[in-house]
Design an enzyme around this catalytic site. Structure first.
Site, PDB file in Angstrom:
ATOM      1  N   PRO A  77     105.145  -8.413  28.727  1.00 58.86           N
ATOM      2  CG  PRO A  77     104.686  -6.966  26.985  1.00 58.86           C
ATOM      3  CD  PRO A  77     104.221  -8.239  27.619  1.00 58.86           C
ATOM      4  CG  ASN A  78     108.336  -3.606  29.477  1.00 58.65           C
ATOM      5  OD1 ASN A  78     109.553  -3.562  29.274  1.00 58.65           O
ATOM      6  ND2 ASN A  78     107.455  -3.311  28.531  1.00 58.65           N
TER       7      ASN A  78
ATOM      8  NE  ARG B 124     114.422   0.294  35.098  1.00 56.61           N
ATOM      9  CZ  ARG B 124     114.622  -0.260  33.905  1.00 56.61           C
ATOM     10  NH1 ARG B 124     113.690  -0.138  32.989  1.00 56.61           N
ATOM     11  NH2 ARG B 124     115.711  -0.922  33.608  1.00 56.61           N
TER      12      ARG B 124
ATOM     13  CE1 TYR C 119     103.994   0.062  35.724  1.00 58.34           C
ATOM     14  CE2 TYR C 119     101.978  -1.184  36.038  1.00 58.34           C
ATOM     15  CZ  TYR C 119     102.767  -0.360  35.259  1.00 58.34           C
ATOM     16  OH  TYR C 119     102.337   0.043  34.024  1.00 58.34           O
TER      17      TYR C 119
ATOM     18  CG  ASN D 293      99.538  -8.139  33.989  1.00 64.00           C
ATOM     19  OD1 ASN D 293      99.416  -7.521  32.911  1.00 64.00           O
ATOM     20  ND2 ASN D 293      99.863  -7.526  35.111  1.00 64.00           N
TER      21      ASN D 293
ATOM     22  CB  ALA E  13     102.131  -2.939  26.602  1.00 63.66           C
TER      23      ALA E  13
ATOM     24  CG  HIS F   2      96.474  -1.931  26.352  1.00 61.74           C
ATOM     25  ND1 HIS F   2      95.334  -2.070  27.116  1.00 61.74           N
ATOM     26  CD2 HIS F   2      97.507  -1.784  27.243  1.00 61.74           C
ATOM     27  CE1 HIS F   2      95.652  -1.979  28.395  1.00 61.74           C
ATOM     28  NE2 HIS F   2      96.954  -1.818  28.514  1.00 61.74           N
TER      29      HIS F   2
ATOM     30  CG  ASP G 206      93.529 -14.541  16.775  1.00 62.41           C
ATOM     31  OD1 ASP G 206      94.119 -14.171  15.741  1.00 62.41           O
ATOM     32  OD2 ASP G 206      92.401 -14.117  17.107  1.00 62.41           O
TER      33      ASP G 206
ATOM     34  CD  GLU H 113      92.214  -8.255  30.486  1.00 62.37           C
ATOM     35  OE1 GLU H 113      91.203  -8.724  29.936  1.00 62.37           O
ATOM     36  OE2 GLU H 113      92.680  -7.127  30.230  1.00 62.37           O
TER      37      GLU H 113
ATOM     38  CG  HIS I   9      95.341  -5.155  33.491  1.00 63.24           C
ATOM     39  ND1 HIS I   9      96.359  -5.387  32.602  1.00 63.24           N
ATOM     40  CD2 HIS I   9      94.196  -5.518  32.856  1.00 63.24           C
ATOM     41  CE1 HIS I   9      95.856  -5.862  31.491  1.00 63.24           C
ATOM     42  NE2 HIS I   9      94.554  -5.958  31.614  1.00 63.24           N
ATOM     43  CB  ILE I  10      99.685  -4.330  38.837  1.00 61.49           C
ATOM     44  CG1 ILE I  10     100.221  -5.765  38.810  1.00 61.49           C
ATOM     45  CG2 ILE I  10     100.147  -3.570  40.071  1.00 61.49           C
ATOM     46  CD1 ILE I  10     101.722  -5.867  38.603  1.00 61.49           C
ATOM     47  CB  SER I  11      98.017   0.139  36.991  1.00 61.98           C
ATOM     48  OG  SER I  11      97.843  -0.252  35.629  1.00 61.98           O
TER      49      SER I  11
ATOM     50  NE  ARG J 119      98.985   3.456  34.041  1.00 60.67           N
ATOM     51  CZ  ARG J 119      99.980   2.587  33.810  1.00 60.67           C
ATOM     52  NH1 ARG J 119      99.770   1.269  33.998  1.00 60.67           N
ATOM     53  NH2 ARG J 119     101.155   3.016  33.387  1.00 60.67           N
TER      54      ARG J 119
ATOM     55  NE  ARG K 184      99.223   2.915  30.420  1.00 57.46           N
ATOM     56  CZ  ARG K 184     100.386   2.338  30.070  1.00 57.46           C
ATOM     57  NH1 ARG K 184     100.413   1.029  29.818  1.00 57.46           N
ATOM     58  NH2 ARG K 184     101.491   3.044  29.955  1.00 57.46           N
TER      59      ARG K 184
END
Ligand SMILES: O=C(O)[C@]1(O)C[C@H](CCCOc2ccccc2)[C@@H](O)[C@H](O)C1
Length: 146
Positions: A10-11, A18, A23, A75, A78, A81, A88, A99, A101-103, A108, A112
């Site tokens: 998501p996002n 943004r 990011y 990735n 959210a 978390h 599953d 896995e 993650h950009i950040s 953070r 997270r």
């Protein structure tokens, strides 16, 4: 040709539009194009999928395994978390995945710092920006996971 799934949650469709301070300026389309082109040089077809819906992501993981995907770069955004459903799906399909993650999620907010996915992953890359996706692909190729 072997294939892998590049899955973004998501996002992440907002990448490059943004919060560039977190990011960066690279769009998801750019990431997908770059990873697909690099994969081709490795003889790997990369299928990319992004959704803001947990159920759609679960279904795409199922389909990846049904279609014989050799591995995935995930990735989950959210949902990393929060989502036992995604956990599953990844556990149930036994799809090897990295896995990403950009950040650096560990720099953070505390919420997270926990991932429902990390202990299932072959490895976790966080904080390398969009380069994490390329590192994940190179790892999967060099270790002959794919
Ligand atoms: O650092 C990552 O890649 C994350 O998976 C990104 C997620 C957020 C994705 C949202 O991406 C946006 C991009 C541009 C603008 C707004 C959100 C965040 O919830 C995770 O904790 C870490």
């Amino acid at each position: 040709m072997k294939h892998i799934l590049l899955l973004n949650g998501p996002n992440l469709n907002l990448l490059g539009t943004r919060e560039p301070q977190i990011y960066g300026h690279t769009t998801l389309a750019d990431i997908e194009r770059h990873i697909a082109a690099l994969g081709e040089t490795f003889g790997i077809r990369v299928e990319s999928f992004q959704s803001n819906g947990e159920g759609e992501l679960v279904g795409r993981i199922h389909r990846a395994r049904e279609e014989g995907a050799a591995a995935a770069i995930v990735n989950a955004g959210a949902y990393t978390h929060t989502s036992i459903a995604l956990r599953d799906a990844l556990a149930g399909t036994a799809l090897p995945f990295v896995e990403v993650h950009i950040s650096n999620v560990y720099k953070r907010e505390p919420f997270r710092h926990h991932s429902y996915l990390s202990d299932l992953a072959v490895g976790v890359i966080a904080g390398l920006g969009v380069y994490g996706y390329e590192a994940a692909l190179r790892f999967l190729f060099e270790t002959e996971a794919v």
